[in-house]
Design an enzyme around this catalytic site. Sequence first.
Site, short mmCIF file in Angstrom:
data_model
loop_
_atom_site.label_atom_id
_atom_site.label_comp_id
_atom_site.label_asym_id
_atom_site.label_seq_id
_atom_site.Cartn_x
_atom_site.Cartn_y
_atom_site.Cartn_z
N ARG A 123 0.88 -1.24 -0.33
CA ARG A 123 -0.01 0.13 -0.33
C ARG A 123 0.72 0.67 0.55
O ARG A 123 0.74 2.36 -1.21
CB ARG A 123 -0.96 -0.08 1.25
CG ARG A 123 -2.20 -1.18 0.80
CD ARG A 123 -2.77 -0.64 2.58
NE ARG A 123 -4.05 -2.30 2.18
CZ ARG A 123 -5.62 -1.33 1.84
NH1 ARG A 123 -5.32 -0.63 1.83
NH2 ARG A 123 -6.38 -2.54 2.14
N ARG A 203 -3.05 -11.23 10.60
CA ARG A 203 -1.61 -11.37 9.46
C ARG A 203 -0.61 -11.46 10.05
O ARG A 203 0.31 -10.67 10.81
CB ARG A 203 -2.08 -10.45 9.23
CG ARG A 203 -3.83 -9.37 8.55
CD ARG A 203 -4.01 -8.16 8.05
NE ARG A 203 -5.14 -7.98 7.59
CZ ARG A 203 -5.54 -6.75 7.28
NH1 ARG A 203 -5.07 -6.08 6.81
NH2 ARG A 203 -7.27 -6.72 6.76
N ALA A 323 -10.74 -2.30 -3.10
CA ALA A 323 -9.91 -1.87 -3.12
C ALA A 323 -10.10 -0.86 -5.05
O ALA A 323 -9.98 -0.02 -5.88
CB ALA A 323 -8.37 -1.16 -3.14
#
Length: 422
Positions: A123, A203, A323
Amino acid sequence: MAQQRPFHVAVCGGGIGGLCLTIGLLRRNIACTLYEAAPAFAEIGAGVSFGPNAVRAMELIDPEIAKGFEKCVTLNGWPEKKETWFDFRIGKTHSEDEKDSVAVDTYVANVKSGEWGQTSVHRAHFLDELVKLIPKNVPKFGKRLNEISMAGEKVLLKFEDGTKAEADAIIGCDGIKSRTRKILLGEDHFAANAVFSGKYAYRGLIPMNIVVNALGDELARNSQIYMGPQGHVLTFPIEKGKTMNVVAFKTKLDGKWEDQKWVLPSTKEDVLKDFLGWGGTLLESTDIWALFDHPPAPTYYEGRLCLLGDAAHASTPHQGAGAGQAIEDALILSDLLGQITSSANIEQAFRAYDTTRRPRSQLVVTTSREASYIYEMEDKDIGADLNKAKKLLETRCRWIWDENLNLQVMKARDAMATESSL
């Protein structure tokens, strides 16, 4: 050079959606200011994926966005897996009964998404590429929106630092905890706030050499989803193949998330307890991320205020499509505003955007939740039937990936033209 449009747009939020919109507006000679609450551009979370529809949307907004994406993107490691989105396998058997059980690592389906396959972009790195396309005088930092009011034909923005600004229109790109959404719908509206999806996730990032030694080259270097009862695990390469990204999803059986924080610390013991019978884990201590999404809003605009991206339709990540929908939003909205020549027509552009984008983007939210039920053998029609799962998995996301974006642009323009002629 084309003449600048005689109106000014305030973009509230400097994430991927807000930046893509700002680039689209500037490319269409629309004056805009981007207001970001943070002291600098920044993104949380390691990676984000884009389907082929999102990459085509980047090209149509500005080819330079797609070039920035190509600089950052990591694909599957094997050439023969180039078009693969994910290979689906069994991560844990659905049955304790040996005669009914399916062996762990049993192959279920190869799902292909086309030219790009599974993509991963860090990102922050992608954000850096987008920021390069925006003049330094456009963004203003430390501007967290508090209130909006009308001042004649102008919209007045009031920020938490006590400052004010004026614009002809406001586009809220301020994420899943959007202030602009609450202003538009009303604080007490049932859809004003995101709701817990019933899932949470661990994660982690693991050096690729460790994963190759543990799992072998194919499973380590190419994207995988491991299915199981009330849980699923996805893995894919990032950082040009140097690292594996692991996301382990789990159903919260009581369906509640009562902590105000959506990200909480956890331990390796927590992961092992949640994924008992999944063959162990390479994850060390990690955070737990609660997964929220938005109930369907009845509109994405009111007057001169409009919502985009997660502020409009925050989704769970189970289709890797959230996204991408923000970038589709940016394409349609910047194109429509580029068609008008007066601030008097802004509401017509917003209405055409709402008509065009709301059904598709909200369906992505719904089907993303449904995807998690399939991966976790909770779907009432499929359950643990792997043949049914295979058939559905191979086709269910085609409507997202194969969208004709040029046609979507033309439909939005036609909707605005119809509105203008009434």
